[in-house]
Design a protein around this motif. Structure first.
Motif, PDB file in Angstrom:
ATOM      1  N   THR A  28       0.805  -1.123   0.009  1.00 37.98           N
ATOM      2  CA  THR A  28       0.015  -0.026  -0.039  1.00 37.98           C
ATOM      3  C   THR A  28       0.850   1.343  -0.039  1.00 37.98           C
ATOM      4  N   THR A  29       1.937   1.231   0.670  1.00 37.01           N
ATOM      5  CA  THR A  29       2.934   2.376   0.765  1.00 37.01           C
ATOM      6  C   THR A  29       3.517   2.415  -0.555  1.00 37.01           C
ATOM      7  N   ILE A  30       4.033   1.429  -0.897  1.00 34.76           N
ATOM      8  CA  ILE A  30       4.644   1.594  -2.182  1.00 34.76           C
ATOM      9  C   ILE A  30       3.508   2.105  -3.517  1.00 34.76           C
ATOM     10  N   THR A  31       2.504   1.538  -3.436  1.00 33.83           N
ATOM     11  CA  THR A  31       1.485   2.064  -4.590  1.00 33.83           C
ATOM     12  C   THR A  31       1.273   3.523  -4.367  1.00 33.83           C
ATOM     13  N   LYS A  32       1.219   4.167  -3.088  1.00 36.81           N
ATOM     14  CA  LYS A  32       0.999   5.578  -2.923  1.00 36.81           C
ATOM     15  C   LYS A  32       1.913   6.197  -3.651  1.00 36.81           C
ATOM     16  N   LEU A  33       3.432   5.684  -3.108  1.00 37.75           N
ATOM     17  CA  LEU A  33       4.508   6.361  -3.816  1.00 37.75           C
ATOM     18  C   LEU A  33       4.493   6.357  -5.172  1.00 37.75           C
ATOM     19  N   GLN A  34       4.033   5.404  -5.743  1.00 41.06           N
ATOM     20  CA  GLN A  34       4.191   5.035  -7.279  1.00 41.06           C
ATOM     21  C   GLN A  34       3.142   6.065  -8.114  1.00 41.06           C
ATOM     22  N   LYS A  35       2.101   6.178  -7.283  1.00 31.30           N
ATOM     23  CA  LYS A  35       0.982   7.026  -8.035  1.00 31.30           C
ATOM     24  C   LYS A  35       1.256   8.591  -7.996  1.00 31.30           C
ATOM     25  N   THR A  36       2.017   8.889  -6.891  1.00 33.33           N
ATOM     26  CA  THR A  36       2.521  10.365  -6.741  1.00 33.33           C
ATOM     27  C   THR A  36       3.735  10.467  -7.776  1.00 33.33           C
ATOM     28  N   LYS A  37       4.415   9.543  -8.002  1.00 34.17           N
ATOM     29  CA  LYS A  37       5.576   9.659  -9.139  1.00 34.17           C
ATOM     30  C   LYS A  37       4.944   9.466 -10.673  1.00 34.17           C
ATOM     31  N   LEU A  38       4.030   8.579 -10.780  1.00 38.62           N
ATOM     32  CA  LEU A  38       3.542   8.674 -12.025  1.00 38.62           C
ATOM     33  C   LEU A  38       2.475   9.954 -12.581  1.00 38.62           C
ATOM     34  N   ALA A  39       2.063  10.508 -11.452  1.00 39.81           N
ATOM     35  CA  ALA A  39       1.528  11.941 -11.484  1.00 39.81           C
ATOM     36  C   ALA A  39       2.460  12.861 -11.934  1.00 39.81           C
ATOM     37  N   TYR A  40       3.626  13.043 -11.549  1.00 35.14           N
ATOM     38  CA  TYR A  40       4.659  13.923 -11.607  1.00 35.14           C
ATOM     39  C   TYR A  40       5.263  13.435 -13.248  1.00 35.14           C
ATOM     40  N   MET A  41       5.209  12.402 -13.479  1.00 31.14           N
ATOM     41  CA  MET A  41       5.561  11.914 -14.754  1.00 31.14           C
ATOM     42  C   MET A  41       4.684  12.275 -15.850  1.00 31.14           C
ATOM     43  N   LYS A  42       3.335  12.465 -15.655  1.00 29.70           N
ATOM     44  CA  LYS A  42       2.267  12.988 -16.518  1.00 29.70           C
ATOM     45  C   LYS A  42       2.372  14.147 -16.599  1.00 29.70           C
ATOM     46  N   ILE A  43       2.727  14.962 -15.663  1.00 29.11           N
ATOM     47  CA  ILE A  43       2.699  16.472 -15.522  1.00 29.11           C
ATOM     48  C   ILE A  43       4.005  16.683 -16.457  1.00 29.11           C
ATOM     49  N   LYS A  44       5.034  16.278 -16.258  1.00 31.11           N
ATOM     50  CA  LYS A  44       6.228  16.529 -17.088  1.00 31.11           C
ATOM     51  C   LYS A  44       6.060  16.213 -18.527  1.00 31.11           C
ATOM     52  N   HIS A  45       5.609  15.355 -19.217  1.00 32.13           N
ATOM     53  CA  HIS A  45       5.211  14.876 -20.476  1.00 32.13           C
ATOM     54  C   HIS A  45       4.225  15.786 -21.146  1.00 32.13           C
ATOM     55  N   ASP A  46       3.388  16.259 -20.241  1.00 37.93           N
ATOM     56  CA  ASP A  46       2.431  17.174 -20.547  1.00 37.93           C
ATOM     57  C   ASP A  46       3.060  18.504 -20.963  1.00 37.93           C
ATOM     58  N   GLU A  47       4.141  18.963 -20.054  1.00 38.15           N
ATOM     59  CA  GLU A  47       4.621  19.975 -20.375  1.00 38.15           C
ATOM     60  C   GLU A  47       5.412  19.955 -21.469  1.00 38.15           C
ATOM     61  N   VAL A  48       6.219  18.894 -21.549  1.00 38.61           N
ATOM     62  CA  VAL A  48       7.203  18.557 -22.598  1.00 38.61           C
ATOM     63  C   VAL A  48       6.369  18.745 -23.934  1.00 38.61           C
ATOM     64  N   TYR A  49       5.178  18.037 -24.214  1.00 37.71           N
ATOM     65  CA  TYR A  49       4.407  17.824 -25.283  1.00 37.71           C
ATOM     66  C   TYR A  49       4.138  19.301 -25.789  1.00 37.71           C
ATOM     67  N   ASP A  50       3.473  19.905 -24.819  1.00 34.06           N
ATOM     68  CA  ASP A  50       3.041  21.200 -25.129  1.00 34.06           C
ATOM     69  C   ASP A  50       3.920  22.369 -25.485  1.00 34.06           C
ATOM     70  N   LYS A  51       5.218  22.400 -24.730  1.00 33.42           N
ATOM     71  CA  LYS A  51       6.392  22.892 -25.349  1.00 33.42           C
ATOM     72  C   LYS A  51       7.092  22.661 -26.679  1.00 33.42           C
ATOM     73  N   LEU A  52       7.032  21.242 -26.970  1.00 39.43           N
ATOM     74  CA  LEU A  52       7.544  21.048 -28.307  1.00 39.43           C
ATOM     75  C   LEU A  52       6.464  21.284 -29.226  1.00 39.43           C
ATOM     76  N   ASP A  53       5.043  21.259 -28.956  1.00 40.73           N
ATOM     77  CA  ASP A  53       4.051  21.536 -29.996  1.00 40.73           C
ATOM     78  C   ASP A  53       4.494  23.101 -30.257  1.00 40.73           C
TER      79      ASP A  53
END
Length: 441
Positions: free
Chosen positions: A159-184
């Protein structure tokens, strides 16, 4: 030309070990080596226990064993067990989450728990069971129908690992959103610059100076085209990643965190997951049910070209595990023994094609998260063929200790079916070492 079987087996062991060690460098590993499980070594009579406890499996497991002689001789028995699903799994986001691993039964469980087992046995003149001039090899399989549920400690850490992973995946999504928009934005800007290069250029002017100017513009356009192509490729990669992350939820607070802080928190998450994984053991409790089987051969004079079936069989193990009071397991096993069977003490039976039925129980003492376990096992071997030979039995005391992560030292002592190998003629003792590889989850 005669081929030595043990040379081939040793090469296989070395090659598989190298493969497994290379694969280990990918991710942080979990300690999955709860109990040695090797159906092939069961058939050849050198497994630590005939009644194996179902566990989550290593992608690759190797075991070495030496018997009697005060443990002064080199190991003569070898076993290799692989879990195809984990050894050859594709890397994907699903592999770094805990979703699905808590399921106790179903098609996915069959795939995840399937083990293919290979074993080699060499013997000496002390043993009456096997011909010392021959090498014995076995192939086996094992899978779980029910593999039990995670115990409380496992659930809490997952459960602890899952919560940590969800937070990291959220950060990854934000980063790739920003990268995609910037590249566009950059791609559109670079494309506009490339288009503007030729504005005002006089194509009717054929002077050398104007032609040279055109060549300069074309070089700049080609350079911008290359830059645009690289950015489009990066944008496509980010788009693919965003597609995989489409089900990841991002909170408003996470969106407000700047890039530098997200990178710092992502690094802290990695460190925390690594810390948990170093001490993490996957342990299961409640009802378990395994199916196993296999076939073995005798290679006379250690030659591939001179062999025969030694034995074959199929068996099932049912049990129940408690978090604090150990495990109780039961075995039912059918064995087919062509040519001869060793069910009598120190006597070789010459009756052809004898079948036996083994029934037994094993109690394992130890908590679900314990590094040390000991057990007592008793099995009664009845002969299905009438008017042939007498039945026999086996009583074993087993102990194993996790000396390091995914490394286990085992010891077994007791009376075997044939009752050979030590001074009084009815005891057997064996010391083994088991190591598991490829346990990233």
């Amino acid at each position: 030309m005669k081929k030595k079987f043990y040379i081939f087996a040793a090469l296989c062991l070395i090659n598989c070990t190298v493969l497994a060690q290379d694969k280990n460098n990918i991710d942080q590993e979990f300690d999955l080596l709860k109990a040695p499980i090797s159906p092939a070594s069961n058939l050849l009579g050198f497994s630590q226990s005939d009644i194996d406890k179902p566990t989550d499996v290593s992608a690759f497991m190797a075991s070495l064993q030496t018997a009697t002689n005060s443990f002064s001789q080199l190991p003569s028995n070898y076993a290799i067990d692989i879990a195809p699903f984990w050894l050859f799994k594709k890397e994907s986001l699903e592999d770094i989450t805990t979703k699905g691993l808590g399921i106790s039964r179903g098609k996915k469980v069959l795939k995840e728990t399937l083990v293919l087992s290979f074993a080699v046995k060499n013997t000496d003149t002390i043993s009456n069971n096997f011909n010392p001039t021959s090498t014995y090899a076995a192939l086996g399989f094992r899978f779980s129908i029910y593999r039990g549920k995670y115990d409380k400690t496992t659930n809490d850490k997952l459960t602890t690992i899952t919560k940590l992973q969800k937070t990291k995946l959220a950060y990854m999504k934000i980063k790739h959103d920003e990268v995609y928009d910037k590249l566009d934005y950059e791609i559109k800007n670079d494309s506009q610059q490339r288009e503007n290069l030729y504005k005002g250029y006089n194509y009717n002017d054929q002077s050398p100076k104007n032609k040279f100017y055109l060549e300069t513009l074309e070089k700049k356009a080609d350079s911008l085209s290359s830059i645009i192509e690289e950015k489009i490729e990066k944008q496509l990669e980010s788009k693919k990643m965003l597609e995989k992350l489409k089900n990841v939820n991002v909170t408003d607070n996470q969106k407000l965190i700047d890039e530098e802080e997200r990178a710092k928190q992502s690094e802290m998450i990695d460190d925390e997951i690594t810390k948990i994984a170093k001490e993490f053991q996957i342990s299961r409790v409640n009802f378990t049910w395994d199916i196993a089987g296999g076939i073995s051969s005798e290679f006379r004079n250690k030659n591939f070209n001179n062999s025969k079936v030694y034995n074959s069989g199929i068996w099932t193990t049912l049990g129940y595990t408690w978090e604090k009071s150990g495990s109780l397991l039961g075995l039912v096993r059918y064995l087919y023994n062509p040519d001869k069977i060793f069910a009598l003490e120190n006597q070789v039976n010459n009756i052809d094609n004898v079948s036996t039925l083994d029934t037994g129980v094993r109690y394992i003492i130890g908590k679900s998260q314990s590094k040390f376990n000991c057990s007592v096992e008793v099995i009664y071997r009845s002969v299905l063929s009438p008017n042939t030979i007498d039945s026999s039995w086996r009583l074993m005391l087993n102990a194993d200790y996790a000396i390091l992560k995914n490394q286990k030292l085992t010891f077994s002592f007791g009376r075997n079916y044939d009752g050979t190998t030590t001074k009084d003629g009815n005891l057997i003792a064996a010391l083994g070492f088991v190591v598991g590889f490829g346990n990233e989850r």
